[in-house]
Write a protein that holds these residues in place. Structure first.
Motif, PDB file in Angstrom:
ATOM      1  N   ASP A  82     -15.608  -5.218  -8.807  1.00 33.55           N
ATOM      2  CA  ASP A  82     -15.478  -5.898  -7.525  1.00 33.55           C
ATOM      3  C   ASP A  82     -13.996  -5.984  -7.133  1.00 33.55           C
ATOM      4  O   ASP A  82     -13.153  -6.388  -7.937  1.00 33.55           O
ATOM      5  N   ALA A  83     -13.680  -5.604  -5.915  1.00 27.85           N
ATOM      6  CA  ALA A  83     -12.286  -5.535  -5.452  1.00 27.85           C
ATOM      7  C   ALA A  83     -11.576  -6.884  -5.552  1.00 27.85           C
ATOM      8  O   ALA A  83     -10.462  -6.968  -6.078  1.00 27.85           O
ATOM      9  N   GLN A 111      -6.806   0.686  -3.634  1.00 27.91           N
ATOM     10  CA  GLN A 111      -8.238   0.866  -3.384  1.00 27.91           C
ATOM     11  C   GLN A 111      -8.919  -0.482  -3.122  1.00 27.91           C
ATOM     12  O   GLN A 111      -9.705  -0.607  -2.188  1.00 27.91           O
ATOM     13  N   ALA A 112      -8.593  -1.489  -3.932  1.00 26.15           N
ATOM     14  CA  ALA A 112      -9.216  -2.813  -3.771  1.00 26.15           C
ATOM     15  C   ALA A 112      -8.873  -3.426  -2.418  1.00 26.15           C
ATOM     16  O   ALA A 112      -9.758  -3.940  -1.717  1.00 26.15           O
ATOM     17  N   SER A 171      -8.010  -1.858   0.252  1.00 27.58           N
ATOM     18  CA  SER A 171      -8.680  -1.042   1.259  1.00 27.58           C
ATOM     19  C   SER A 171     -10.155  -1.447   1.385  1.00 27.58           C
ATOM     20  O   SER A 171     -10.669  -1.606   2.502  1.00 27.58           O
ATOM     21  N   GLU A 172     -10.828  -1.635   0.245  1.00 31.21           N
ATOM     22  CA  GLU A 172     -12.231  -2.067   0.258  1.00 31.21           C
ATOM     23  C   GLU A 172     -12.389  -3.419   0.950  1.00 31.21           C
ATOM     24  O   GLU A 172     -13.414  -3.674   1.592  1.00 31.21           O
ATOM     25  N   LYS A 177     -10.652  -4.389   3.396  1.00 24.80           N
ATOM     26  CA  LYS A 177     -10.249  -4.179   4.794  1.00 24.80           C
ATOM     27  C   LYS A 177      -8.896  -4.801   5.145  1.00 24.80           C
ATOM     28  O   LYS A 177      -8.689  -5.277   6.262  1.00 24.80           O
ATOM     29  N   SER A 236      -3.197  -1.442   2.928  1.00 19.40           N
ATOM     30  CA  SER A 236      -3.532  -1.630   1.505  1.00 19.40           C
ATOM     31  C   SER A 236      -2.380  -1.243   0.585  1.00 19.40           C
ATOM     32  O   SER A 236      -2.178  -1.881  -0.455  1.00 19.40           O
TER      33      SER A 236
END
Length: 178
Positions: free
Chosen positions: A73-74, A126-127, A129-130, A132, A136
Motif C-alpha cells: 500500500d502506497a 511510485q507511491a 504517484s499512486e 495522486k 511525485s
C-alpha cells in the motif's frame, strides 16, 4: 573474535570518534593490539578497511530495511519511510554515528549511502504517484531529505531518539491526513 574482526571493530570505533581522515592505520593497529602489516594484509589499504566497515554496515541495514519496507500500500510505505531512520539508528547506533562523522568528506561512504537509498526513492516516487500527488518526484526527494536529516539527528545523540519519536508522529500525521 578473530584478528580481522578486532581490526574492523577498532577501526570503526576510531572512525566514529575521530573521523576517517584523522584516524591512522597505526592508531587502528594499537587499538586492535596488532600490527599495521596485518591491516594491510587483510584490507590492502586504509580505504579498503573503511570500505569493508561501510559495506558491512549497509548489509546489516539492508537486512533491517527490506522487511520494514515491504508495504504494498502506497500510504503505508510512505509512513514506514518516515520512521525508517529511527529504526536503523536504534538497530546500529555506532555505524550511523560513524557515517554521520565521515560521510561529508568521504566519497566511498557517500556512494554506499546513495546506492542504499536509491530503491527507496524509486518506490517513493511510485507511491506518491499512486496517491495522486502533483509532483511525485519532488515529494519523494523532499521525504528523503527528511529521512537524511533524521538519521543524522538520531546519530548525533541518543538523547534525540525520544524527541525524534514526536517528530516522526508529526510527520506521519502530515502524510496520513492528505
Amino acid at each position: 573474535m578473530s584478528k580481522r574482526d578486532d581490526i574492523l571493530s577498532a577501526a570503526a570505533k576510531l572512525y566514529r570518534e575521530n573521523g576517517a581522515r584523522s584516524t591512522s592505520t597505526k592508531s587502528i593497529a594499537l587499538e586492535a593490539k596488532t600490527s599495521e602489516a596485518l591491516i594491510f594484509k587483510y584490507f590492502g589499504t586504509k580505504e579498503g578497511l573503511l570500505e569493508e566497515i561501510i559495506k558491512k554496515g549497509y548489509k546489516e541495514a539492508t537486512k533491517i530495511i527490506v522487511p520494514n519496507l515491504m508495504e504494498k500500500d502506497a500510504l503505508s510505505y510512505i509512513l514506514k519511510i518516515v520512521e525508517i531512520s529511527h529504526i536503523l539508528v536504534v538497530a546500529n547506533p555506532s555505524f550511523w554515528k560513524m557515517q554521520h562523522k565521515i560521510m561529508a568528506l568521504n566519497p566511498i561512504s557517500q556512494k554506499y549511502h546513495d546506492n542504499f537509498m536509491k530503491p527507496c526513492f524509486d518506490r517513493l516516487k511510485q507511491a506518491f504517484s499512486e496517491l495522486k500527488y502533483e509532483n511525485s518526484e519532488l515529494e519523494a526527494q523532499l521525504l528523503l531529505i527528511y529521512v537524511e536529516g533524521m538519521w543524522r539527528y538520531f546519530a548525533r545523540s541518543q538523547d534525540n531518539l525520544k524527541h525524534g519519536e514526536e517528530l516522526i508522529k508529526l510527520m506521519k500525521r502530515k502524510y496520513d491526513s492528505n
